[in-house]
Design a protein around this motif. Structure first.
Motif, PDB file in Angstrom:
ATOM      1  N   THR A 238       0.827  -1.207   0.000  1.00 20.69           N
ATOM      2  CA  THR A 238       0.000   0.000   0.000  1.00 20.69           C
ATOM      3  C   THR A 238       0.867   1.266   0.000  1.00 20.69           C
ATOM      4  OG1 THR A 238      -0.111  -0.101   2.408  1.00 20.69           O
ATOM      5  CG2 THR A 238      -1.921  -1.123   1.204  1.00 20.69           C
ATOM      6  N   ALA A 239       1.896   1.276   0.865  1.00 22.13           N
ATOM      7  CA  ALA A 239       2.736   2.466   0.956  1.00 22.13           C
ATOM      8  C   ALA A 239       3.546   2.651  -0.328  1.00 22.13           C
ATOM      9  CB  ALA A 239       3.652   2.345   2.164  1.00 22.13           C
ATOM     10  N   GLY A 240       3.924   1.530  -0.952  1.00 22.12           N
ATOM     11  CA  GLY A 240       4.646   1.599  -2.234  1.00 22.12           C
ATOM     12  C   GLY A 240       3.772   2.270  -3.291  1.00 22.12           C
ATOM     13  N   ALA A 241       2.471   2.000  -3.239  1.00 23.06           N
ATOM     14  CA  ALA A 241       1.538   2.629  -4.187  1.00 23.06           C
ATOM     15  C   ALA A 241       1.504   4.138  -3.949  1.00 23.06           C
ATOM     16  CB  ALA A 241       0.146   2.031  -4.007  1.00 23.06           C
ATOM     17  N   ALA A 242       1.434   4.519  -2.667  1.00 28.68           N
ATOM     18  CA  ALA A 242       1.405   5.948  -2.319  1.00 28.68           C
ATOM     19  C   ALA A 242       2.696   6.628  -2.778  1.00 28.68           C
ATOM     20  CB  ALA A 242       1.234   6.097  -0.811  1.00 28.68           C
ATOM     21  N   LYS A 243       3.802   5.965  -2.523  1.00 24.92           N
ATOM     22  CA  LYS A 243       5.106   6.517  -2.904  1.00 24.92           C
ATOM     23  C   LYS A 243       5.188   6.700  -4.424  1.00 24.92           C
ATOM     24  CE  LYS A 243      10.003   5.682  -2.016  1.00 24.92           C
ATOM     25  NZ  LYS A 243      10.973   4.870  -1.287  1.00 24.92           N
ATOM     26  N   PHE A 244       4.657   5.707  -5.131  1.00 21.25           N
ATOM     27  CA  PHE A 244       4.731   5.722  -6.599  1.00 21.25           C
ATOM     28  C   PHE A 244       3.927   6.886  -7.188  1.00 21.25           C
ATOM     29  CE2 PHE A 244       3.525   4.365 -10.876  1.00 21.25           C
ATOM     30  CZ  PHE A 244       4.746   3.951 -11.380  1.00 21.25           C
ATOM     31  N   ILE A 245       2.670   7.056  -6.725  1.00 24.52           N
ATOM     32  CA  ILE A 245       1.863   8.139  -7.325  1.00 24.52           C
ATOM     33  C   ILE A 245       2.427   9.510  -6.944  1.00 24.52           C
ATOM     34  CG2 ILE A 245      -0.276   6.759  -7.532  1.00 24.52           C
ATOM     35  CD1 ILE A 245      -1.404   8.649  -5.262  1.00 24.52           C
ATOM     36  N   SER A 246       3.051   9.568  -5.760  1.00 22.10           N
ATOM     37  CA  SER A 246       3.650  10.825  -5.319  1.00 22.10           C
ATOM     38  C   SER A 246       4.895  11.137  -6.157  1.00 22.10           C
ATOM     39  CB  SER A 246       4.003  10.703  -3.839  1.00 22.10           C
ATOM     40  OG  SER A 246       4.814  11.765  -3.441  1.00 22.10           O
ATOM     41  N   PHE A 247       5.766  10.147  -6.295  1.00 22.21           N
ATOM     42  CA  PHE A 247       7.036  10.331  -7.009  1.00 22.21           C
ATOM     43  C   PHE A 247       6.782  10.725  -8.465  1.00 22.21           C
ATOM     44  CE2 PHE A 247      10.749   8.785  -9.351  1.00 22.21           C
ATOM     45  CZ  PHE A 247      11.779   9.374  -8.631  1.00 22.21           C
ATOM     46  N   HIS A 248       5.786  10.062  -9.094  1.00 19.46           N
ATOM     47  CA  HIS A 248       5.508  10.338 -10.514  1.00 19.46           C
ATOM     48  C   HIS A 248       4.468  11.441 -10.688  1.00 19.46           C
ATOM     49  CE1 HIS A 248       8.006   7.067 -11.996  1.00 19.46           C
ATOM     50  NE2 HIS A 248       7.572   6.376 -10.955  1.00 19.46           N
ATOM     51  N   LYS A 249       4.062  12.053  -9.580  1.00 21.65           N
ATOM     52  CA  LYS A 249       3.077  13.157  -9.598  1.00 21.65           C
ATOM     53  C   LYS A 249       1.867  12.810 -10.492  1.00 21.65           C
ATOM     54  CE  LYS A 249       6.433  16.819  -8.661  1.00 21.65           C
ATOM     55  NZ  LYS A 249       7.619  15.994  -8.443  1.00 21.65           N
ATOM     56  N   LEU A 250       1.357  11.593 -10.325  1.00 19.98           N
ATOM     57  CA  LEU A 250       0.256  11.132 -11.174  1.00 19.98           C
ATOM     58  C   LEU A 250      -1.008  11.933 -10.878  1.00 19.98           C
ATOM     59  CD1 LEU A 250       0.800   7.239 -11.141  1.00 19.98           C
ATOM     60  CD2 LEU A 250       1.644   8.948 -12.770  1.00 19.98           C
ATOM     61  N   LYS A 251      -1.725  12.257 -11.961  1.00 19.49           N
ATOM     62  CA  LYS A 251      -2.946  13.058 -11.791  1.00 19.49           C
ATOM     63  C   LYS A 251      -4.204  12.189 -11.907  1.00 19.49           C
ATOM     64  CE  LYS A 251      -1.478  17.662 -13.269  1.00 19.49           C
ATOM     65  NZ  LYS A 251      -0.037  17.571 -13.236  1.00 19.49           N
ATOM     66  N   ASP A 252      -4.063  11.071 -12.639  1.00 19.86           N
ATOM     67  CA  ASP A 252      -5.249  10.239 -12.869  1.00 19.86           C
ATOM     68  C   ASP A 252      -5.312   9.036 -11.932  1.00 19.86           C
ATOM     69  OD1 ASP A 252      -3.060   8.906 -13.943  1.00 19.86           O
ATOM     70  OD2 ASP A 252      -4.310   7.825 -15.393  1.00 19.86           O
ATOM     71  N   ALA A 253      -4.293   8.878 -11.085  1.00 19.80           N
ATOM     72  CA  ALA A 253      -4.232   7.675 -10.229  1.00 19.80           C
ATOM     73  C   ALA A 253      -4.199   8.039  -8.749  1.00 19.80           C
ATOM     74  CB  ALA A 253      -3.003   6.850 -10.580  1.00 19.80           C
ATOM     75  N   GLY A 254      -4.973   7.282  -7.980  1.00 18.50           N
ATOM     76  CA  GLY A 254      -4.931   7.409  -6.523  1.00 18.50           C
ATOM     77  C   GLY A 254      -4.271   6.175  -5.936  1.00 18.50           C
ATOM     78  N   ALA A 255      -4.182   6.136  -4.613  1.00 15.77           N
ATOM     79  CA  ALA A 255      -3.617   4.957  -3.937  1.00 15.77           C
ATOM     80  C   ALA A 255      -4.482   4.634  -2.734  1.00 15.77           C
ATOM     81  CB  ALA A 255      -2.188   5.236  -3.493  1.00 15.77           C
ATOM     82  N   VAL A 256      -4.645   3.337  -2.474  1.00 20.45           N
ATOM     83  CA  VAL A 256      -5.291   2.907  -1.225  1.00 20.45           C
ATOM     84  C   VAL A 256      -4.161   2.612  -0.248  1.00 20.45           C
ATOM     85  CG1 VAL A 256      -6.655   1.113  -0.094  1.00 20.45           C
ATOM     86  CG2 VAL A 256      -7.353   1.969  -2.335  1.00 20.45           C
ATOM     87  N   ALA A 257      -4.105   3.378   0.817  1.00 18.49           N
ATOM     88  CA  ALA A 257      -3.018   3.212   1.789  1.00 18.49           C
ATOM     89  C   ALA A 257      -3.428   3.848   3.121  1.00 18.49           C
ATOM     90  CB  ALA A 257      -1.733   3.836   1.248  1.00 18.49           C
ATOM     91  N   SER A 258      -2.470   3.875   4.039  1.00 16.87           N
ATOM     92  CA  SER A 258      -2.764   4.368   5.395  1.00 16.87           C
ATOM     93  C   SER A 258      -2.589   5.889   5.489  1.00 16.87           C
ATOM     94  CB  SER A 258      -1.799   3.699   6.375  1.00 16.87           C
ATOM     95  OG  SER A 258      -0.470   4.106   6.067  1.00 16.87           O
ATOM     96  N   LYS A 259      -3.091   6.431   6.593  1.00 16.62           N
ATOM     97  CA  LYS A 259      -2.888   7.854   6.899  1.00 16.62           C
ATOM     98  C   LYS A 259      -1.402   8.152   6.996  1.00 16.62           C
ATOM     99  CE  LYS A 259      -6.610   9.638   9.789  1.00 16.62           C
ATOM    100  NZ  LYS A 259      -7.026   9.863  11.161  1.00 16.62           N
TER     101      LYS A 259
END
Ligand SMILES: O=C(O)C(=O)C[C@]1(C(=O)O)C=C[C@@H](O)C=C1
Length: 400
Positions: A238-259
């Motif tokens: 989950t955190a890897g997903a958050a890190k990925f969308i943040s790093f690539h500044k994705l606009k069309d993708a969200g992540a399911v992860a923790s606070k």
């Protein structure tokens, strides 16, 4: 889409010799000995830790300081069942399994245990590791296998890995790895999982087309994600997903992860508690190279794995050994015995095997120090083709 995983301090290395002993079928109850570095009796975790640290450890992100772990003396476990104590046990050269008291002392005395978990900083597994071993140094690993191997190779002291979730069910990979590796279950910890939908700052819910997360997390939010019409993309954690969308500044993708992941990777929380049921709990196992001595001072659980001969009613007979001693079962899981199946299919004949061999994992509410459990396993041994105790450990009876 293949999301490039983040750099992990410990990642699988194909060059590393596979330390896993071959699966052997045996009718004795076996408590396998720890894997032992060939030519060393003494090893410094300090020297290991420097070779596996990376610039991208969560310690950097959170600013937590790293302490070096003092060198420790290794002791080889005997092949004998350490729970069946005999006169031999008075010798100094014999194994001294960790006791539950020893484990809790290590945490309270401030010695920082190195605890492997799968994922990157902000993963639920990291929180589980910190709940299981307060004040530990949580060490991220790329895959579940890597965490098992890290313990076996003395790179870390323990691993904390998910085994089942109240919504998604069993994490099969870890059941398979428990059998393949020779670690012992020394505890369990339950963690309430509260998922959030995360996106980059400024991105609105309507702008999202897809959502990235661990497959278990996606499954736990099935209803919400279906309602939102988001395409699911599975990544390692989950955190890897958050890190990925943040790093690539994705606009069309969200992540399911923790606070926590939202905070670490600078994401906005678009929705909270998106799991299908508010009671979403994951049970994690605490794994070590050596078993703990089971007690009867508090509620204990025991986890076993066994296989049975083919035939009518054999599973019924196997489960009856517990029922007739009034031992409550908390979990039963059956998994295909993969090596058998592979051998059968590798045969030159085109004939398919008549049966797929299965192995059974059972958790029951009794300590191995309890004569009822010893008798039940002695009974089960009479008609099982293989039986191994994976661990006898204090049950987590607290709030998740
Ligand atoms: O991806 C994470 O954050 C994890 O810790 C893994 C994991 C899992 O494997 O089940 C752990 C707890 C939740 O159930 C969702 C995912």
């Amino acid at each position: 889409m293949a999301a490039t995983p983040a750099k992990y301090p410990i990642s699988p290395s194909p060059a590393v010799r596979n330390l896993n002993p071959k699966l052997s079928l045996s009718i004795r109850i076996s408590f396998p000995d720890a894997n032992f570095p060939k030519s060393h009796n003494r090893i410094s975790l300090h020297s290991c830790s420097s070779s596996i640290s990376s610039d991208e450890t969560p310690d950097r992100i959170s600013g937590k300081s790293k302490k070096t772990v003092p060198a420790i003396e290794l002791q080889k476990l005997s092949e004998d069942n350490p729970y069946e104590l005999s006169s031999k046990d008075s010798s100094n050269s014999l194994p001294r399994p960790l006791t539950s008291a020893h484990l809790s002392n290590m945490a309270s005395e401030g010695a920082r245990l190195r605890v492997a978990y799968q994922g990157v900083g902000g993963a639920y597994s990291e929180s589980a590791a910190e709940k299981a071993y307060p004040n530990c140094e949580a060490v991220p690993c790329e895959q579940f296998d890597t965490a098992f191997e890290a313990v076996e190779r003395w790179l870390v002291d323990r691993a904390v890995l998910p085994i089942e979730n109240s919504l998604g069910g069993s994490i099969h990979r870890n059941y398979d790895l428990l059998l393949r590796h020779r670690l012992h279950i020394v505890g369990e910890v339950k963690l309430a999982i509260r998922h959030c939908l995360l996106a980059n700052p400024g991105i609105k819910l309507e702008e999202l087309n897809r959502v990235l997360s661990h497959p278990q997390a996606l499954a736990q939010c099935e209803n919400t994600l279906t309602k939102l019409g988001l395409v699911r993309e599975a990544v390692d954690d989950t955190a890897g997903a958050a890190k990925f969308i943040s790093f690539h500044k994705l606009k069309d993708a969200g992540a399911v992860a923790s606070k926590t992941a939202a905070r670490i990777y600078g994401l906005n929380i678009l929705a909270q508690d998106i799991q299908d049921d508010s009671d979403n709990v994951t049970r994690f196992l605490m794994l070590a190279r050596e078993p703990i001595i089971p007690g009867i001072d508090k509620p204990f659980k025991t986890s076993i794995v066994f296989s049975l001969e083919e035939g009518p009613g054999v599973l019924f007979k196997a489960l009856a050994v517990f029922a007739m001693r009034n031992i409550n079962l908390t979990k039963i899981e059956s998994r295909p015995l993969q090596k058998h199946a592979m051998r059968a299919f590798g045969d030159s004949t085109t004939e398919l095997p008549k049966h797929f061999p299965y192995i059974f994992y059972v958790d029951f509410e009794a300590s191995m120090a309890d004569p009822r459990a010893q008798n039940a396993l002695g009974h089960l041994k009479e008609f099982s083709t293989f039986l191994r105790v994976l661990g006898s450990y204090p049950a987590d009876t607290g709030m998740p």
